[in-house]
Design a protein around this motif. Structure first.
Motif, PDB file in Angstrom:
ATOM      1  N   GLU B 610       3.231   4.320 -10.528  1.00 31.20           N
ATOM      2  CA  GLU B 610       1.886   4.598 -11.076  1.00 31.20           C
ATOM      3  C   GLU B 610       0.911   3.460 -10.798  1.00 31.20           C
ATOM      4  N   ASN B 611       1.310   2.523  -9.890  1.00 28.19           N
ATOM      5  CA  ASN B 611       0.406   1.437  -9.507  1.00 28.19           C
ATOM      6  C   ASN B 611       0.115   1.592  -8.019  1.00 28.19           C
ATOM      7  N   GLU B 631      -5.156  -6.067 -12.328  1.00 25.34           N
ATOM      8  CA  GLU B 631      -5.560  -4.661 -12.449  1.00 25.34           C
ATOM      9  C   GLU B 631      -7.045  -4.529 -12.077  1.00 25.34           C
ATOM     10  N   ARG B 663      -4.653  -4.148  -8.169  1.00 24.78           N
ATOM     11  CA  ARG B 663      -3.948  -2.869  -8.340  1.00 24.78           C
ATOM     12  C   ARG B 663      -4.768  -1.863  -9.136  1.00 24.78           C
ATOM     13  N   VAL B 665      -4.250   1.069 -11.706  1.00 24.90           N
ATOM     14  CA  VAL B 665      -3.163   1.453 -12.613  1.00 24.90           C
ATOM     15  C   VAL B 665      -3.540   2.731 -13.333  1.00 24.90           C
ATOM     16  N   ASN B 666      -2.587   3.657 -13.439  1.00 20.30           N
ATOM     17  CA  ASN B 666      -2.847   4.868 -14.218  1.00 20.30           C
ATOM     18  C   ASN B 666      -2.466   4.603 -15.670  1.00 20.30           C
ATOM     19  N   TRP B 667      -3.460   4.228 -16.461  1.00 18.81           N
ATOM     20  CA  TRP B 667      -3.188   3.857 -17.865  1.00 18.81           C
ATOM     21  C   TRP B 667      -2.761   5.051 -18.694  1.00 18.81           C
ATOM     22  N   SER B 669      -0.638   7.202 -18.010  1.00 23.20           N
ATOM     23  CA  SER B 669       0.714   7.690 -17.746  1.00 23.20           C
ATOM     24  C   SER B 669       1.681   7.383 -18.879  1.00 23.20           C
ATOM     25  N   GLN B 671       3.300   4.960 -19.074  1.00 17.23           N
ATOM     26  CA  GLN B 671       4.334   4.064 -18.556  1.00 17.23           C
ATOM     27  C   GLN B 671       3.993   2.660 -19.034  1.00 17.23           C
ATOM     28  N   ASN B 673       2.607  -0.608 -18.481  1.00 17.06           N
ATOM     29  CA  ASN B 673       1.700  -1.163 -17.481  1.00 17.06           C
ATOM     30  C   ASN B 673       1.227  -2.538 -17.894  1.00 17.06           C
TER      31      ASN B 673
END
Lengths: 266, 861
Positions: B610-611, B631, B663, B665-667, B669, B671, B673
């Motif tokens: 997801e990065n 990020e 990067r 990043v899909n915050w 998600s 996941q 991070n």
């Protein structure tokens, strides 16, 4: 011809014209008039003839374009609105075709109003007495909306007389009433007028009503003339026949006349 | 006699004015104006009074909000020399450790806020407890005895325990010795992990909760003579570094009152919409009042009343009306205030908080502004009515749309905005923004009304008439159209937010999305956890080492946190926005903007899922050269670019590394991070704990919880619990916003009723003509009903469009999820608008519709 040598109202070279866009519209041609104290005078004329304009100037509601108006020797033509208000409060009473009562006040409170404005201390007692005289003793606390047209005009008559005015202006006082009620109202006005010794200036197109006045003047296209005695009596006779059937029509023409005069003043 | 007549003259206007007011009140002509002012005053009074009392109860009334004269807050233990110095100055000191941890009782576990305090805590203010549930008076105490804890009441119910029972904090069993009722330095954060548990600081090591990298806050509290404190402050200030904060009660209170002020400001400005509408209702109603009273004034004047007499009459009339409305508003407002105080009584007692004069003054001022600024023009025009009107008739002069007469209302609006925002620029922006939004809505509304007119020609007779009337009265209808649109839009937005967006957001996650975070995992716990997860097929994201540190410099220039002006060490004596802005400007020159908080740092050898690298390159495995990946959003905010050198502080250590990649990043998600990811060589020498994210299915929950109970030092955060907390916050905010919406709807209804009343004569005439022409009663009734229904439906339609746009922005910008339509709410918006406006409109025309044909014709012909 004048009943009293003392003139309560005196008009000299009075004219009224208004500017409509770039044209001058003449409402009153130069006219002269005197009214003696205690006299009753009728201003007759067809709709749009200028009689209501004349009344508004005589009563100090409006100013002439030129000329002089004296009411109780006070030069109304020189007075500002405040001074004219004062003159009205002290000397003038009104009866209108539309009754013009204040809807949010009761019959008695409406009647008391001029007395209060003239700072009379016994406004309530006078009001009650007058309403009794006009036959509304049991309607003191009724609001105008709770009264019939005739009753409203009777309240207006009581209001007109309460401050014992020197002069009473009545503008088509029966114009909005049926003939029977109109007759009753006319009687009331003349009875009270005789009793109080008030000067009466009556504006009407009803020749029969006009005939009850001591004197009549006629307005026609802004020109004031005083007819002869014969003319007056003829007019009264013909109107006896026609007055009933023309009543409705007259109200309409009066209304349209009022609308027509709206842009003229101001 | 003369003097008595004069005296009577001097009071005559007074008597007449009272008489007029008395009759008007009885006839209900002033009801709208009265209600509108009452509404505005009551709202302002209750809102200002309520927030003032809350502020007083939390900030001003508490003897001390920090439990000391000064506090040193840091993320590691203090250097001994500081304690020695304080002792040499004869200062009293206390220690406090704050963290979050699990509390266990049998099979039950609960995430709680842990406060470990020393024997001398608190130095200022009172810590109060009760040792039994039935005890009426609480008692003042210091730290609990070793081996015991005091807990907040909810701990008992949520862990199903009683006073005297044992709970486990970390690996330490501790006895519940009492219930905490007052904590002097209570935290007022929106998100708190759970109820508070207070233990003796000497028990802290026994819990084994303090591990390298744990999220622990150390507080050192100092109190003593002013001179000594100041000497100490002068000595200590230069030693304070980026990861530490030194503050006094005032700074803490300022911070708190600023938060409360912001909340108050938000609510006040939101309620401004209602107040503006109330003022508009006053304006509309007073214009009609002015027109209706024209004849009265003309008759008064014809009968000889002077201008000053009339002016006095109406000034007194209006003053009495204003006073009566304001007084009633204050009483109603006080009632609302009591309701509010009662509603939050279980959270916060406001019984002792005094009511200051501020809400009175603000409310009275608002009432006066509404009564005067919005009515002055019609009243002045009324007083000027000519006596000649009695002869020439009464005209309903059309007021010029734009002119000087609109200055007082606009100034009044600006003044109201300024009172509530206390910010000149913001007031101007809001006024302008309001005008622009209203203008757009107006244009759209007019367009829809015209479109309706065209459609109406093809519809039935009633609809045809209704839509024709709606279009003809378009400009009069504009105000209520805008107000109902905004009210319905906000209402829809709240409903959609509450019932749709959050659940849609949760549903979009795949099934194995982590729903639990495991924090504070020590190195020797990783293997058993890994094994357990593998054996039970529990999806997880692996284990990340976490280090707590601060970004302290960018390219050698020190960073300054956004909230640094709270620190007495750096703020000067100036106060207010201007001072803040000045400070900020000068700070920017010699410093860079920082993160404003401690960061969780980690190292990775491979780019996390997801990065996505959008600039620079991820490091090769085994690359020993120290470097960091940042990020993208934060890099943009801090204006950090590739190659910049970032300096970090970890406890007492400091190191500088270059940025080698940025990067995305899909915050969303869920996941794990990290903003800053380093390569291994930078961080590996520091001691640490780890963090993991697990996806625990409902069927496995008991099994996993029982297993995790073997590791009591691990903090488990259930995402569902966090969502529940978020939901409850939204719920609370919703209640506040709904109250304001009720106000907006009420005020909007007043405007609608005032407009209907203003058009009553015209409506009477129209109905009379239609009656004369032989229109059926049902046609007339339906045409009136449909006119309002159409108005409400148009408002609902515009509100739905507005709601959908707002929801789309929220979905795409805040929740990072694909947009979706919510047509069922469109139906709700249009239906609710049509129903509500239709009902209010019909009710206000009811009297007219009930009139018989004869009465109707007689009244108007």
């Amino acid at each position: 011809m004048h009943v009293n040598s003392e003139n309560i109202l005196s008009v000299k070279d009075l004219t009224k014209s208004v500017q409509v866009e770039d044209k001058t519209l003449v409402l009153l041609q130069p006219l002269n008039l005197t009214v003696a104290a205690g006299e009753s005078i009728a201003v007759v004329g067809s709709s749009g003839s200028g009689k209501t304009t004349l009344l508004s100037i005589l009563a100090g509601l409006d100013l002439p374009s030129s000329g002089q108006v004296y009411l109780k020797n006070k030069p109304l033509h020189q007075f500002n609105e405040e001074q004219r208000s004062q003159v009205r409060a002290q000397h003038v009473g009104f009866i209108f075709q539309q009754f013009l009562l204040i809807n949010s006040l009761t019959a008695l409170e409406n009647v008391m109003l001029p007395a209060e404005l003239a700072n009379l201390t016994d406004a309530r007692a006078r009001g009650e007495a007058l309403l009794e005289q006009v036959g509304l003793a049991d309607r003191l606390d009724h609001y105008p909306s709770q009264l019939s047209g005739g009753e409203q005009q009777r309240v207006a008559i009581a209001r007109a007389f309460i401050a014992k005015p020197d002069i009473l202006f009545a503008d088509e006082p029966t114009g909005n009433l049926d003939s029977k009620t109109g007759q009753h109202i006319t009687d009331l006005i003349f009875d009270l007028n005789a009793k109080e010794g008030t000067t009466l200036v009556l504006v009407t197109h009803d020749a029969k009503l006009a005939a009850r006045c001591q004197r009549q003047v006629e307005m026609d296209s802004g020109v004031l003339t005083e007819p002869t005695v014969e003319q007056v009596s003829n007019n009264a006779k013909t109107s006896n026949v026609e007055s009933t059937k023309t009543q409705h029509h007259d109200v309409e023409t009066q209304n349209s006349a009022a609308q027509a005069t709206t842009p003229q003043v101001g | 006699m003369m003097s008595s007549a004069n005296q009577k003259a001097s009071t005559m206007w007074f008597t007449q004015s009272l008489r007029l007011l008395h009759h008007e009140l009885r006839r209900g002509e002033l009801t709208i104006i009265f209600l509108a002012i009452v509404l505005a005053v009551a709202t302002v009074f209750s809102l200002t009074g309520f927030s003032g009392q809350i502020k007083h109860a939390i900030v001003a009334n508490s003897t001390n909000t920090i439990g000391a004269d000064r506090v040193l807050r840091m993320s590691s233990e203090v250097d001994l020399s500081i304690i020695e110095k304080s002792q040499s100055l004869a200062l009293k000191s206390a220690r406090k450790i704050e963290t979050e941890s699990m509390a266990f009782a049998g099979d039950n576990m609960l995430l709680s806020e842990l406060d470990a305090v020393s024997e001398t805590y608190p130095l200022r203010g009172e810590l109060r407890i009760k040792t039994s549930l039935t005890q009426s008076e609480s008692m003042v105490v210091n730290a609990p005895k070793q081996g015991s804890v005091w807990v907040e009441p909810s701990v008992l119910s949520r862990l199903d325990v009683n006073i005297g029972d044992i709970i486990e904090i970390g690996v330490a069993p501790l006895t519940i010795a009492g219930i905490v009722t007052d904590i002097p330095d209570r935290s007022y954060r929106a998100f708190i992990a759970g109820p508070t548990v207070i233990l003796n600081i000497a028990d802290m090591p026994k819990t084994e909760l303090i591990q390298p990298g744990s999220r622990i806050t150390y507080k050192y509290l100092f109190a003593g003579e002013t001179d000594a404190i100041e000497t100490f402050e002068t000595w200590i200030k230069p030693q304070i570094n980026e990861s530490q904060r030194w503050y006094d009660a005032k700074a803490a209170q300022n911070r708190l009152s600023r938060i409360l002020d912001t909340a108050e400001k938000f609510l006040s400005l939101a309620s401004m919409l209602g107040i503006v509408l109330a003022a508009v209702a006053v304006a509309v109603a007073s214009r009609r009042y002015g027109q209706r009273h024209q004849s009265t004034v003309s008759i008064f004047k014809a009968l000889g009343a002077s201008i000053s007499h009339v002016r006095k009459l109406y000034c007194l009339h209006w003053t009495l009306l204003s006073c009566l409305s304001i007084a009633t508003g204050l009483v109603v407002g006080y009632g609302l205030l009591l309701l509010g105080v009662n509603a939050i009584a279980s959270y916060l007692s406001l019984a002792d908080a005094p009511l200051t004069f501020v809400p009175f003054l603000t409310a009275i001022f608002t009432g006066l502004l509404c009564a005067i600024a919005f009515a002055i023009h019609p009243i002045m025009t009324l007083v000027k009515s000519s006596p000649l009107n009695v002869i020439r008739g009464f005209s309903q002069d059309k007021v010029a749309r734009f002119g000087l007469h609109q200055l007082p209302p606009i100034l009044a609006l600006f003044l109201l905005l300024f009172i509530f925002s206390q910010d000149l620029v913001m007031s101007a922006a809001l006024l302008l923004g309001g005008v622009v939004v209203s203008f757009i809505l107006l244009l759209l509304g007019r367009g829809l009304m015209s479109a309706g007119r065209s459609v109406g020609t093809k519809a039935g007779k009633s609809w045809h008439l209704a839509l024709a009337n709606l279009k003809r009265r378009a400009s009069e209808n504009s105000v209520q159209l805008v107000s109902f649109t905004i009210a319905i839009k906000l209402l829809l937005l709240i409903t959609v937010m509450k019932s749709s967006i959050l659940s849609e957001w949760e549903q979009q996650f795949p099934e194995d999305t982590p729903n639990h975070y495991l924090i504070n995992i020590t190195q020797n716990q990783i293997d058993p956890l890994k094994t357990f997860a593998e054996e039970n097929n529990i999806a997880n994201q692996g284990f990340y080492h976490v280090y707590r540190g601060r970004l302290s410099a960018i390219n050698g220039i020190k960073t300054v946190d956004e909230d640094d002006h709270d620190k007495p060490a750096q703020s000067d004596e100036k106060s207010g926005n201007q001072a803040k802005q000045e400070t900020k400007k000068t700070e920017q020159k010699k410093s860079r903007q920082g993160m404003g908080r401690e960061l969780g740092l980690t190292w990775r050898t491979e780019l996390p899922e997801e990065n996505e690298i959008i600039a620079g390159q991820w490091w090769q495995v085994g690359d020993e050269k120290p470097q960091v990946s940042i990020e993208s959003n934060i890099a943009e905010r801090l204006e950090v670019e590739l190659g910049d050198d970032l300096t970090f502080t970890l406890g007492s250590d400091e190191f500088t590394v270059p940025v080698t990649s940025i990067r995305k990043v899909n915050w969303q998600s869920r996941q794990l991070n990290f903003i800053m990811v380093f390569n291994q060589s930078v961080l590996e020498q520091f001691p640490t704990t780890s963090i993991s994210a697990w996806s625990i299915l409902d069927k496995d929950r008991d099994l996993v919880y029982r297993f995790l109970a073997n590791f009591p030092t691990i903090t488990v955060m259930d995402f569902a619990a966090i969502m529940a907390q978020l939901n409850s916050i939204i719920e609370q905010v919703t209640v506040a916003i709904q109250l304001i919406l009720i106000l907006v709807v009420l005020a909007g209804s007043l405007v609608l009723i005032a407009q209907v009343q203003a058009s009553m004569e015209e409506r009477e005439r129209e109905l009379a003509i239609l009656r004369t022409l032989g229109a059926k009663g049902s046609l007339l009734r339906n045409s009136v009903l449909y006119e309002f229904v159409a108005l409400g439906a148009i408002a609902g339609l515009m509100a739905s469009i507005g709601m959908e746009i707002a929801v789309y922005i929220l979905q795409s910008q805040v929740f990072n999820m694909p947009g979706s339509f919510h047509f069922q709410y469109w139906l709700l918006g249009i239906g609710a608008g049509a129903f509500f406006v239709g009902t209010i409109g019909m009710l206000s025309c009811w009297r007219l519709l009930k009139l018989s044909s004869v009465t109707l014709i007689r009244r108007t012909m």
